[in-house]
Scaffold this motif. Structure first.
Motif, PDB file in Angstrom:
ATOM      1  N   ALA A   7       0.733  -1.362  -0.042  1.00 35.81           N
ATOM      2  CA  ALA A   7       0.029  -0.025   0.065  1.00 35.81           C
ATOM      3  C   ALA A   7       0.890   1.220  -0.130  1.00 35.81           C
ATOM      4  O   ALA A   7       0.509   2.217  -0.497  1.00 35.81           O
ATOM      5  CB  ALA A   7      -1.067  -0.122   0.946  1.00 35.81           C
ATOM      6  N   ALA A  11       1.759   4.420  -3.958  1.00 36.09           N
ATOM      7  CA  ALA A  11       1.752   5.942  -4.418  1.00 36.09           C
ATOM      8  C   ALA A  11       2.848   6.681  -3.932  1.00 36.09           C
ATOM      9  O   ALA A  11       2.762   8.110  -3.882  1.00 36.09           O
ATOM     10  CB  ALA A  11       0.380   6.431  -3.636  1.00 36.09           C
ATOM     11  N   PRO A  28      -1.697   4.988   3.024  1.00 35.44           N
ATOM     12  CA  PRO A  28      -2.807   4.293   2.258  1.00 35.44           C
ATOM     13  C   PRO A  28      -2.573   5.050   0.784  1.00 35.44           C
ATOM     14  O   PRO A  28      -2.281   5.913   0.536  1.00 35.44           O
ATOM     15  CB  PRO A  28      -4.185   4.637   2.711  1.00 35.44           C
ATOM     16  CG  PRO A  28      -3.813   5.999   3.425  1.00 35.44           C
ATOM     17  CD  PRO A  28      -2.503   5.891   3.774  1.00 35.44           C
ATOM     18  N   ALA A  29      -2.699   3.891  -0.243  1.00 35.97           N
ATOM     19  CA  ALA A  29      -2.839   4.514  -1.749  1.00 35.97           C
ATOM     20  C   ALA A  29      -3.999   4.956  -1.917  1.00 35.97           C
ATOM     21  O   ALA A  29      -5.106   4.487  -1.518  1.00 35.97           O
ATOM     22  CB  ALA A  29      -2.656   3.175  -2.647  1.00 35.97           C
ATOM     23  N   ARG A  30      -4.059   6.389  -2.548  1.00 31.59           N
ATOM     24  CA  ARG A  30      -5.370   7.025  -2.575  1.00 31.59           C
ATOM     25  C   ARG A  30      -5.622   7.103  -4.040  1.00 31.59           C
ATOM     26  O   ARG A  30      -4.737   7.417  -4.849  1.00 31.59           O
ATOM     27  CB  ARG A  30      -5.248   8.345  -1.928  1.00 31.59           C
ATOM     28  CG  ARG A  30      -5.268   8.266  -0.234  1.00 31.59           C
ATOM     29  CD  ARG A  30      -4.935   9.622   0.287  1.00 31.59           C
ATOM     30  NE  ARG A  30      -5.514  10.782  -0.599  1.00 31.59           N
ATOM     31  CZ  ARG A  30      -5.114  12.059  -0.531  1.00 31.59           C
ATOM     32  NH1 ARG A  30      -3.781  12.339   0.195  1.00 31.59           N
ATOM     33  NH2 ARG A  30      -5.591  13.030  -0.977  1.00 31.59           N
ATOM     34  N   ALA A  31      -7.122   7.336  -4.394  1.00 30.45           N
ATOM     35  CA  ALA A  31      -7.366   7.660  -5.824  1.00 30.45           C
ATOM     36  C   ALA A  31      -7.264   8.996  -6.085  1.00 30.45           C
ATOM     37  O   ALA A  31      -7.140   9.870  -5.306  1.00 30.45           O
ATOM     38  CB  ALA A  31      -8.792   7.195  -6.005  1.00 30.45           C
ATOM     39  N   ILE A  32      -6.560   9.312  -7.339  1.00 24.34           N
ATOM     40  CA  ILE A  32      -6.296  10.642  -7.587  1.00 24.34           C
ATOM     41  C   ILE A  32      -7.593  11.217  -8.383  1.00 24.34           C
ATOM     42  O   ILE A  32      -8.160  10.556  -9.373  1.00 24.34           O
ATOM     43  CB  ILE A  32      -5.200  10.759  -8.723  1.00 24.34           C
ATOM     44  CG1 ILE A  32      -3.977  10.396  -7.968  1.00 24.34           C
ATOM     45  CG2 ILE A  32      -5.306  12.401  -9.384  1.00 24.34           C
ATOM     46  CD1 ILE A  32      -2.781  10.132  -8.923  1.00 24.34           C
ATOM     47  N   THR A  33      -8.071  12.404  -8.048  1.00 26.11           N
ATOM     48  CA  THR A  33      -9.422  12.998  -8.811  1.00 26.11           C
ATOM     49  C   THR A  33      -8.936  13.810  -9.824  1.00 26.11           C
ATOM     50  O   THR A  33      -8.212  14.909  -9.822  1.00 26.11           O
ATOM     51  CB  THR A  33     -10.349  13.549  -7.911  1.00 26.11           C
ATOM     52  OG1 THR A  33     -10.838  12.603  -6.706  1.00 26.11           O
ATOM     53  CG2 THR A  33     -11.461  14.379  -8.392  1.00 26.11           C
ATOM     54  N   VAL A  61      -2.106   3.856  -9.131  1.00 24.01           N
ATOM     55  CA  VAL A  61      -3.317   4.143  -8.351  1.00 24.01           C
ATOM     56  C   VAL A  61      -4.324   4.362  -9.155  1.00 24.01           C
ATOM     57  O   VAL A  61      -4.286   4.899 -10.271  1.00 24.01           O
ATOM     58  CB  VAL A  61      -2.795   5.365  -7.492  1.00 24.01           C
ATOM     59  CG1 VAL A  61      -1.702   5.066  -6.536  1.00 24.01           C
ATOM     60  CG2 VAL A  61      -2.458   6.575  -8.309  1.00 24.01           C
ATOM     61  N   ASP A  86      -1.471  18.553  -3.491  1.00 25.39           N
ATOM     62  CA  ASP A  86      -0.661  17.355  -3.085  1.00 25.39           C
ATOM     63  C   ASP A  86      -0.463  16.468  -4.173  1.00 25.39           C
ATOM     64  O   ASP A  86      -0.049  15.139  -3.956  1.00 25.39           O
ATOM     65  CB  ASP A  86      -1.219  16.665  -1.730  1.00 25.39           C
ATOM     66  CG  ASP A  86      -2.606  16.253  -1.961  1.00 25.39           C
ATOM     67  OD1 ASP A  86      -3.239  16.478  -3.118  1.00 25.39           O
ATOM     68  OD2 ASP A  86      -3.140  15.930  -0.787  1.00 25.39           O
ATOM     69  N   TYR A  88      -2.987  14.963  -5.656  1.00 29.40           N
ATOM     70  CA  TYR A  88      -4.296  13.870  -5.641  1.00 29.40           C
ATOM     71  C   TYR A  88      -5.609  14.813  -6.322  1.00 29.40           C
ATOM     72  O   TYR A  88      -6.754  14.151  -6.159  1.00 29.40           O
ATOM     73  CB  TYR A  88      -4.779  13.524  -4.366  1.00 29.40           C
ATOM     74  CG  TYR A  88      -3.621  12.692  -3.976  1.00 29.40           C
ATOM     75  CD1 TYR A  88      -3.859  11.197  -4.255  1.00 29.40           C
ATOM     76  CD2 TYR A  88      -2.656  13.006  -2.969  1.00 29.40           C
ATOM     77  CE1 TYR A  88      -2.906  10.198  -3.672  1.00 29.40           C
ATOM     78  CE2 TYR A  88      -1.644  11.822  -2.822  1.00 29.40           C
ATOM     79  CZ  TYR A  88      -1.760  10.543  -3.104  1.00 29.40           C
ATOM     80  OH  TYR A  88      -0.823   9.673  -2.688  1.00 29.40           O
ATOM     81  N   THR A  89      -5.479  15.965  -6.509  1.00 27.93           N
ATOM     82  CA  THR A  89      -6.654  16.642  -7.361  1.00 27.93           C
ATOM     83  C   THR A  89      -6.249  17.508  -8.434  1.00 27.93           C
ATOM     84  O   THR A  89      -5.387  18.444  -8.068  1.00 27.93           O
ATOM     85  CB  THR A  89      -7.494  17.570  -6.295  1.00 27.93           C
ATOM     86  OG1 THR A  89      -7.608  17.015  -5.042  1.00 27.93           O
ATOM     87  CG2 THR A  89      -8.711  18.270  -6.996  1.00 27.93           C
TER      88      THR A  89
END
Length: 323
Positions: A7, A11, A28-33, A61, A86, A88-89
């Motif tokens: 995990a 990312a 945690p691995a997070r989804a990128i929006t 990811v 960061d 992720y958006t």
């Protein structure tokens, strides 16, 4: 422990070095929006999803496209510009980022070049200049000559005031030194219906939208708005053959919020390059009339800078105002 390490490894490239050093082992691995300012189903949405899916595989990811249409794409742009920098958006920005500051300066982000960080180019797509068959012209030069002999008589449609195809028409008229009547519509479909019916006589339109009408003879193609020919309409010459330097396209590029750390931007740029160079992605998009463009952050910044200046000057000089 193995699961936790996987995990973490999924990312880490999206984190700056300092943040990685301070992150807990089980980060945690997070989804990128990826936010889009357009409704689902159109070319921009289809391309965004194809590129995001391929980037996600490259980064390890998930990348999720979120449609936030409204206010000339400023709803999505504002959300990304104000988000945490960061990685992720992200924003699938388009030509509207260069148009809005001149056309609707109250919209945010007010200064895309300052509030957003370019990652790279995604695509460029040209417009076809087509006319009603009853108009006695078969080339750009003949159209210009007809307009000079009949000032103000040509009804030139667009998908809306301030749309790229409207600005292409305004730039065309300015460069050619002609007077035409702009007829704005709420979208390309109703404009095309009126062009076929002869209620308007000319229009710049996305190639894919115009193709059926061109093929069945409902309209006649004269030229392509880009400096290069279209793969779907290879026989049509560029407008630039008659008006040197004319090069108008609708483009899409990927952006992050300003302040996103350089290592994060570099990793995203590399993943985008892999996606836009992918043969399957390019072939799928070519079928939609889209030319996938491999261009880095510097190329996207240059495009946004140049078009912000170009469209701002045209909007000011032509007195274009939003409806």
């Amino acid at each position: 422990m193995i699961i936790r390490r996987r995990a973490l490894l999924a990312a880490p490239a999206l984190l700056p070095a300092a943040a990685r050093a301070q992150a807990p082992e089980a980060f945690p691995a997070r989804a990128i929006t990826v936010m889009s300012g357009y409704a689902p189903g159109g070319v921009t949405d289809i391309t965004s999803r194809a590129v995001a899916e391929r980037m996600g595989r490259e980064l390890g990811v998930p990348m999720v496209v979120e449609n936030r249409a409204g206010a000339a794409t400023s709803v999505a742009g504002t959300a990304v510009a104000g988000s945490r920098p960061d990685g992720y958006t992200l924003l699938m920005g388009t030509s509207t980022l260069a148009i809005n500051p001149g056309l609707q300066p109250s919209l945010t982000p007010k200064e895309p070049l300052r509030e957003l960080a370019p990652i790279g180019m995604v695509f460029r797509t040209a417009f076809v200049l087509h006319v009603h068959p009853a108009l006695p012209v078969r080339s750009t030069a003949e159209l210009v000559a007809w307009c000079r002999a009949n000032p103000g008589r040509l009804n030139f449609g667009s998908s809306g005031t301030g749309a790229v195809n409207h600005l292409a028409q305004a730039l065309f008229a300015q460069r050619a030194g002609i007077e035409v009547t702009h007829v704005p519509y709420r979208g390309g479909a109703p404009a095309l219906l009126d062009l076929r019916a002869g209620r308007i006589q000319a229009m710049f339109q996305a190639v894919l939208e115009a193709l059926p009408s061109l093929r069945d003879g409902g309209t006649r193609g004269l030229a392509i708005s880009s400096a290069d020919r279209s793969g779907l309409l290879p026989d049509l010459p560029p407008v630039a053959d008659a008006l040197p330097g004319f090069d108008v396209v609708f483009w899409q590029g990927l952006f992050a919020p300003a302040g996103t750390p350089a290592p994060v931007l570099a990793r995203l740029e590399a993943a985008l390059a892999a996606a836009t160079q992918d043969g399957d992605v390019r072939a799928r998009m070519a079928e939609s009339g889209v030319t996938i463009t491999t261009g880095d952050a510097a190329a996207l910044r240059r495009t946004l800078e140049a078009e912000t200046a170009m469209w701002g000057a045209l909007i000011r000089d032509a007195g274009i105002r939003p409806d």
